[in-house]
Design an enzyme around this catalytic site. Structure first.
Site: not given
Length: 273
Positions: A65, A154
């Site tokens: 993606k 993250k």
């Protein structure tokens, strides 16, 4: 006949061909839709080869993606904010990118009676699946969105990229407080595992949603019920919803989700029984 395809690796498990063929049949659209698993280092070449074959559009799933986004000449506003693309359209020698995951998630939650406006939302995971839905969740005007990840950095980075003062990031071990909705955007259920989050953030008032799905409740949803959650939802509705949005982008017709969702649920029960 217009050709479409879903790219992913692995791809054997993908329901996308079944879903899009059902949409096409319901809307009297004549399309061809298949699936393909490029090697992890040959995604771009596979897309270009499909375009050369006359492909009109493609869906993209893990692990491509984010790479798909880099291939695009133009991005929708949602895709640009998401940092990931799951829908490609090929027109006039250009590649257009969109992300329909957030649409699919939000529509499924609303259909299931989950209120997002003024809700305190916790999302587990900060990878591509999480990136693809942040913008759509924020568009529903929640009170807060907390992104938690095993690796705190993250989660913090994704929260910063959201550029909203109601979004924050943290590690799993730092989770406290109460939430109205917890979304599992990790791949933990696919490996039979559960995100390492505190049990005390789950109670009977929390809706727990897993982007994964299976015949039986996923490991995350099973665990959530054991902690007292009474409303648990798997990701099959999200899958069909995001596919419907992709189909509408390509064909300018919005399919009905409910009949295909019912068909898939029955098929899932039959195949795995």
């Amino acid at each position: 006949m217009d050709k479409y395809r879903v790219f992913g690796n692995p791809i054997k498990q993908s329901k996308s061909p079944v879903i899009h063929r059902a949409f096409a049949q319901a809307l009297n659209q004549d399309i061809e839709y298949d699936k393909y698993a490029p090697e992890v280092d040959s995604f771009a070449q596979a897309v270009q080869a499909f375009i050369a074959e006359g492909g009109k559009g493609a869906n993209v799933t893990a692990p491509f993606k984010e790479e798909a986004m880099r291939l695009c000449d133009e991005l929708s506003e949602v895709a640009a904010k998401s940092g990931a693309v799951n829908t490609l359209s090929f027109k006039g020698g250009k590649i257009y990118g969109d992300n329909t995951d957030g649409f699919g998630l939000v529509q499924d939650l609303l259909t299931q009676g989950v209120s997002l406006s003024q809700a305190n939302i916790l999302m587990l995971g900060a990878g591509g699946a999480a990136k693809g839905v942040v913008a759509s969740l924020l568009a529903e005007k929640p009170l807060s969105l907390t992104i938690a990840n095993r690796t705190k950095a993250k989660a913090t980075l994704l929260a910063e990229q959201a550029d909203s003062d109601i979004v924050s990031g943290c590690g799993f071990d730092e989770l406290t407080g109460s939430y109205d909705l917890i979304i599992n955007a990790t791949s933990s259920s696919l490996s039979g595992k559960i995100p390492e989050i505190p049990t005390n953030i789950i109670n009977e008032d929390v809706c727990c949603y897993d982007m994964s799905y299976s015949k039986a409740p996923t490991p995350f949803l099973t665990w959530a019920r054991q902690q007292g959650a009474t409303k648990v939802i798997d990701g099959l509705g999200m899958l069909v919803g995001q596919a419907a949005k992709s189909f509408s982008i390509w064909r300018n017709h919005m399919p009905q989700v409910a009949p295909v969702l019912t068909m898939l649920r029955k098929e899932l029960q039959t195949q795995e029984s």
